[in-house]
Write a protein that holds these residues in place. Sequence first.
Motif, short mmCIF file in Angstrom:
data_model
loop_
_atom_site.label_atom_id
_atom_site.label_comp_id
_atom_site.label_asym_id
_atom_site.label_seq_id
_atom_site.Cartn_x
_atom_site.Cartn_y
_atom_site.Cartn_z
N PRO A 135 0.84 -1.20 0.00
CA PRO A 135 0.00 0.00 0.00
C PRO A 135 0.88 1.25 0.00
N SER B 181 -8.61 4.62 2.51
CA SER B 181 -7.42 4.02 1.93
C SER B 181 -7.40 2.52 2.18
N LEU B 182 -7.75 2.11 3.39
CA LEU B 182 -7.78 0.70 3.73
C LEU B 182 -8.84 -0.04 2.91
N ARG B 183 -10.01 0.57 2.76
CA ARG B 183 -11.06 -0.06 1.96
C ARG B 183 -10.64 -0.19 0.50
N ASP C 48 -7.52 -0.56 -0.56
CA ASP C 48 -6.55 -1.66 -0.60
C ASP C 48 -7.27 -3.01 -0.58
N CYS C 49 -8.28 -3.12 0.27
CA CYS C 49 -9.03 -4.37 0.37
C CYS C 49 -9.77 -4.67 -0.93
N ALA C 50 -10.34 -3.66 -1.55
CA ALA C 50 -11.06 -3.84 -2.81
C ALA C 50 -10.12 -4.33 -3.90
N ARG C 51 -8.90 -3.83 -3.92
CA ARG C 51 -7.94 -4.28 -4.92
C ARG C 51 -7.50 -5.71 -4.65
N MET C 52 -7.44 -6.12 -3.40
CA MET C 52 -7.02 -7.48 -3.06
C MET C 52 -8.16 -8.48 -3.26
N ALA C 53 -9.40 -8.06 -3.19
CA ALA C 53 -10.54 -8.96 -3.23
C ALA C 53 -10.59 -9.81 -4.49
N GLU C 54 -10.14 -9.26 -5.60
CA GLU C 54 -10.19 -10.02 -6.84
C GLU C 54 -9.21 -11.19 -6.85
N TRP D 244 -8.75 -13.21 -4.20
CA TRP D 244 -9.21 -14.19 -3.22
C TRP D 244 -10.63 -14.62 -3.56
#
Length: 69
Positions: A11, A20-22, A24-30, A32
């Motif tokens: 990040p 910012s955290l949300r 980062d999580c949205a980018r990682m979700a794809e 997992w």
Amino acid sequence: MTNLKVHGTAPQDLEGDLASLRGDCARMAEHWSAPAPATALPVPPSLIHGVTVPPTSARLLDAMSDYGD
């Protein structure tokens, strides 16, 4: 020797806010995926044959006042 190369991006803002955290999580979700939910089927009573307890465990439980009385 150990390979210290990192494959991925960190990040940009380590001290960021919730937005910012949300992000980062949205980018990682794809990357997992959740496993399919497992459903437990009921067991017919004809397949239930009781419980086997080793003698050492039975003696231990018999010595406990909660179970042995």
